[in-house]
Motif scaffolding. Structure first.
Motif, PDB file in Angstrom:
ATOM      1  N   GLY A 185       0.812  -1.214   0.000  1.00  0.00           N
ATOM      2  CA  GLY A 185       0.000   0.000   0.000  1.00  0.00           C
ATOM      3  C   GLY A 185       0.840   1.256   0.000  1.00  0.00           C
ATOM      4  N   VAL A 186       1.885   1.276   0.831  1.00  0.00           N
ATOM      5  CA  VAL A 186       2.755   2.453   0.913  1.00  0.00           C
ATOM      6  C   VAL A 186       3.483   2.675  -0.411  1.00  0.00           C
ATOM      7  N   GLY A 187       4.002   1.587  -1.005  1.00  0.00           N
ATOM      8  CA  GLY A 187       4.714   1.701  -2.271  1.00  0.00           C
ATOM      9  C   GLY A 187       3.837   2.248  -3.387  1.00  0.00           C
ATOM     10  N   ILE A 188       2.588   1.795  -3.433  1.00  0.00           N
ATOM     11  CA  ILE A 188       1.668   2.277  -4.472  1.00  0.00           C
ATOM     12  C   ILE A 188       1.361   3.759  -4.278  1.00  0.00           C
ATOM     13  N   VAL A 189       1.211   4.190  -3.030  1.00  0.00           N
ATOM     14  CA  VAL A 189       0.960   5.607  -2.755  1.00  0.00           C
ATOM     15  C   VAL A 189       2.161   6.454  -3.199  1.00  0.00           C
ATOM     16  N   VAL A 190       3.372   6.031  -2.833  1.00  0.00           N
ATOM     17  CA  VAL A 190       4.585   6.775  -3.222  1.00  0.00           C
ATOM     18  C   VAL A 190       4.711   6.803  -4.748  1.00  0.00           C
ATOM     19  N   PHE A 191       4.455   5.671  -5.388  1.00  0.00           N
ATOM     20  CA  PHE A 191       4.509   5.602  -6.852  1.00  0.00           C
ATOM     21  C   PHE A 191       3.519   6.579  -7.485  1.00  0.00           C
ATOM     22  N   THR A 192       2.302   6.605  -6.979  1.00  0.00           N
ATOM     23  CA  THR A 192       1.262   7.488  -7.531  1.00  0.00           C
ATOM     24  C   THR A 192       1.673   8.951  -7.438  1.00  0.00           C
ATOM     25  N   ILE A 193       2.238   9.328  -6.298  1.00  0.00           N
ATOM     26  CA  ILE A 193       2.655  10.711  -6.090  1.00  0.00           C
ATOM     27  C   ILE A 193       3.791  11.081  -7.047  1.00  0.00           C
ATOM     28  N   ILE A 247     -20.417 -12.019   3.153  1.00  0.00           N
ATOM     29  CA  ILE A 247     -20.090 -10.774   3.853  1.00  0.00           C
ATOM     30  C   ILE A 247     -18.606 -10.444   3.702  1.00  0.00           C
ATOM     31  N   THR A 248     -17.731 -11.457   3.808  1.00  0.00           N
ATOM     32  CA  THR A 248     -16.298 -11.179   3.634  1.00  0.00           C
ATOM     33  C   THR A 248     -16.000 -10.702   2.204  1.00  0.00           C
ATOM     34  N   LEU A 249     -16.712 -11.273   1.232  1.00  0.00           N
ATOM     35  CA  LEU A 249     -16.563 -10.800  -0.142  1.00  0.00           C
ATOM     36  C   LEU A 249     -17.019  -9.347  -0.281  1.00  0.00           C
ATOM     37  N   ALA A 250     -18.128  -9.016   0.389  1.00  0.00           N
ATOM     38  CA  ALA A 250     -18.652  -7.651   0.328  1.00  0.00           C
ATOM     39  C   ALA A 250     -17.669  -6.662   0.936  1.00  0.00           C
ATOM     40  N   ILE A 251     -16.999  -7.064   2.018  1.00  0.00           N
ATOM     41  CA  ILE A 251     -15.999  -6.191   2.641  1.00  0.00           C
ATOM     42  C   ILE A 251     -14.907  -5.848   1.633  1.00  0.00           C
ATOM     43  N   VAL A 252     -14.419  -6.869   0.938  1.00  0.00           N
ATOM     44  CA  VAL A 252     -13.315  -6.677   0.001  1.00  0.00           C
ATOM     45  C   VAL A 252     -13.741  -5.831  -1.197  1.00  0.00           C
ATOM     46  N   MET A 253     -14.816  -6.235  -1.850  1.00  0.00           N
ATOM     47  CA  MET A 253     -15.207  -5.566  -3.086  1.00  0.00           C
ATOM     48  C   MET A 253     -15.789  -4.181  -2.825  1.00  0.00           C
ATOM     49  N   GLY A 254     -16.628  -4.076  -1.816  1.00  0.00           N
ATOM     50  CA  GLY A 254     -17.213  -2.778  -1.490  1.00  0.00           C
ATOM     51  C   GLY A 254     -16.191  -1.805  -0.952  1.00  0.00           C
ATOM     52  N   GLY A 255     -15.324  -2.279  -0.051  1.00  0.00           N
ATOM     53  CA  GLY A 255     -14.311  -1.410   0.528  1.00  0.00           C
ATOM     54  C   GLY A 255     -13.323  -0.911  -0.502  1.00  0.00           C
ATOM     55  N   TYR A 256     -12.883  -1.798  -1.400  1.00  0.00           N
ATOM     56  CA  TYR A 256     -11.909  -1.387  -2.415  1.00  0.00           C
ATOM     57  C   TYR A 256     -12.532  -0.415  -3.416  1.00  0.00           C
ATOM     58  N   HIS A 263     -10.210   8.050  -4.010  1.00  0.00           N
ATOM     59  CA  HIS A 263      -8.787   8.249  -4.320  1.00  0.00           C
ATOM     60  C   HIS A 263      -7.911   8.120  -3.078  1.00  0.00           C
ATOM     61  N   ILE A 264      -8.203   7.082  -2.307  1.00  0.00           N
ATOM     62  CA  ILE A 264      -7.362   6.748  -1.149  1.00  0.00           C
ATOM     63  C   ILE A 264      -6.878   5.311  -1.315  1.00  0.00           C
ATOM     64  N   SER A 265      -5.996   4.869  -0.436  1.00  0.00           N
ATOM     65  CA  SER A 265      -5.298   3.598  -0.633  1.00  0.00           C
ATOM     66  C   SER A 265      -6.175   2.386  -0.327  1.00  0.00           C
ATOM     67  N   GLY A 266      -6.654   1.721  -1.389  1.00  0.00           N
ATOM     68  CA  GLY A 266      -7.395   0.484  -1.230  1.00  0.00           C
ATOM     69  C   GLY A 266      -6.550  -0.651  -0.675  1.00  0.00           C
ATOM     70  N   PRO A 267      -5.284  -0.819  -1.125  1.00  0.00           N
ATOM     71  CA  PRO A 267      -4.449  -1.890  -0.562  1.00  0.00           C
ATOM     72  C   PRO A 267      -4.297  -1.800   0.953  1.00  0.00           C
ATOM     73  N   LEU A 268      -4.050  -0.607   1.488  1.00  0.00           N
ATOM     74  CA  LEU A 268      -3.941  -0.475   2.938  1.00  0.00           C
ATOM     75  C   LEU A 268      -5.269  -0.789   3.620  1.00  0.00           C
TER      76      LEU A 268
END
Length: 435
Positions: A185-193, A247-256, A263-268
């Motif tokens: 997550g951190v690497g993707i954020v730094v890359f994006t910036i 429900i666990t699937l909903a957490i992953v797909m809905g949260g991401y 425009h915030i970090s989905g991986p984190l």
């Protein structure tokens, strides 16, 4: 001659091709080649890509490599991984991390996944800049740091398989998994910036970069906590395993999806949500039957997606058009990324006394086990077409293939050698049992 519209494959067709190819090559590897699963799929995917390119060079009328390249383009590997696979992979990985053990090593994990990523990004950027100057490459300096950011994240999947096979302590497994989950997550954020600065041509501002980092990373952690808590409460309110898996699937797909729209970090977010569900949820909100179904379901998802992912890494070599400078630039990336990884670990675990790795051998396992994978490939493929992209792709493929084919293949031997030296970091310990 068929037009593009008539030959375009549907999303289902592409998924079917990838799953069938992964299954067939996996079967072939299991019975005849006998390489570790992910290594076997990567090798055979790469050999298939090379074979198609060679066949096309000698028999241009075949054009199979063009067909494969067009299929991969339709699928959009970057979009598929970063917006699809990654959310499932990070959640599945976090689900198996013992939060109590991770909490005991929270400071080194925090520093490795933040300070370690930043140090690695800067050092790789500076070193590759020097290589670029020696080769007289037409790259602006910011692009070397973009490469440093995309190659910094490590892939926990392969290395955790080795650690489990070698029966190393859960504390080391948790530290490796925790660092990899969060540094993605951190690497993707730094890359994006950095990529934003490279594309706009604006001077990179450290203060602006820090502000964007805080928003993207902090927002991702917050969404992960919220979705994880909501999921935990929903799981605790029932005992119906089919609905609880949903429900666990909903957490992953809905949260991401929410993170992408904000425009915030989905991986984190997925790493945090997976930690909550895998610890509080598994322990206090699930019956024995539900726990068994949920864990096995996510293990299956993890195995399926990783089979497809490592096959894609091999096949994506078709996207690379090698040349003399590409080869030299790629070969230089291998030792430089390894050296930067070593310095990043030393800086993260020596800067503060409380963050020091006490057990002999832990640093070496973290260093050699810091494998690069699909995330780095996807980020490199997301760059705009041109000579810059081709050079960065060459360096990325070189580092990732060395990581998968050499580091992953020899990590077990390193651990065995450390065990022979009675290094505490790899001494066998009782595994965590699910409550």
């Amino acid at each position: 001659m068929h037009d593009t519209a008539s030959t375009a494959l549907s999303a289902f067709d592409i998924a079917a091709l990838l799953v069938v190819a992964s299954a067939l090559l996996g079967w072939f590897n299991h019975h005849f080649v006998r390489l570790p699963h992910v290594i076997g799929l990567t090798v055979m995917g790469a050999l298939a890509a090379i074979g198609l390119m060679v066949a096309d060079a000698f028999i241009p009328s075949i054009t199979l490599d063009d067909w494969v390249a067009e299929t991969l383009r339709q699928m959009d590997f970057t979009e598929t991984l970063l917006q699809g696979m990654l959310s499932f992979l990070l959640f599945a990985g976090a689900l198996h991390v013992d939060l109590e053990r991770l909490r005991s090593a929270w400071l080194p994990v925090l520093l490795l996944s933040t300070l370690g990523v930043i140090v690695s990004t800067v050092l790789v950027g500076l070193a590759m800049w020097g290589v670029g100057l020696l080769l007289a490459l037409p790259l602006a300096p910011i692009w070397y740091f973009v490469f440093g950011a995309l190659i910094a994240p490590t892939d926990p999947v392969s290395v955790l398989g080795v650690l489990k096979e070698e029966k190393v302590p859960q504390s080391l497994q948790s530290a490796v998994a925790g660092e990899s989950l969060f540094n993605d997550g951190v690497g993707i954020v730094v890359f994006t910036i950095l990529l934003g600065a490279a594309l706009t041509g604006a001077d990179f501002s450290l203060s602006e970069g820090a502000r964007l980092f805080a928003i993207e990373a902090g927002g991702g952690v917050l969404v992960g906590l919220v979705f994880g808590w909501i999921g935990y409460r929903a799981l605790a309110s029932m005992d119906e395993y089919t609905l609880e898996v949903l429900i666990t699937l909903a957490i992953v797909m809905g949260g991401y999806a929410l993170c992408s729209s904000l425009h915030i970090s989905g991986p984190l977010a997925m790493a945090v949500a997976g930690l909550l569900i895998g610890n509080q949820g598994v322990t206090y909100a699930m019956s024995d039957v539900t726990r068994d179904y949920v864990i096995k379901f996510w293990e299956l998802v993890d195995e399926l997606l990783n089979s497809v992912l490592f096959l894609l890494i091999g096949l994506e070599m078709i996207a690379l058009v090698p040349g003399g400078y590409h080869l030299l630039f790629g070969l230089a990336a291998i030792p430089l990324t390894l050296a930067a990884r070593a310095v990043g670990i030393l800086a993260s675990t020596k800067a503060i006394p409380a963050a020091r790795l006490q057990d002999k051998g832990a640093g070496r396992v973290l260093w050699w086990g810091g494998l690069r994978g699909g995330i780095s490939i996807a980020l490199a493929l997301s760059l705009p077409p041109g000579e810059t992209r081709e050079l960065i792709l060459a360096a990325t493929f070189a580092a990732v293939l060395f990581s998968v084919l050499v580091q992953r293949a020899t990590l077990g031997r390193l651990i065995e050698r450390l065990k022979a030296d009675h290094a505490p970091a790899v001494e066998e310990a009782p595994s965590r049992a699910l409550q």
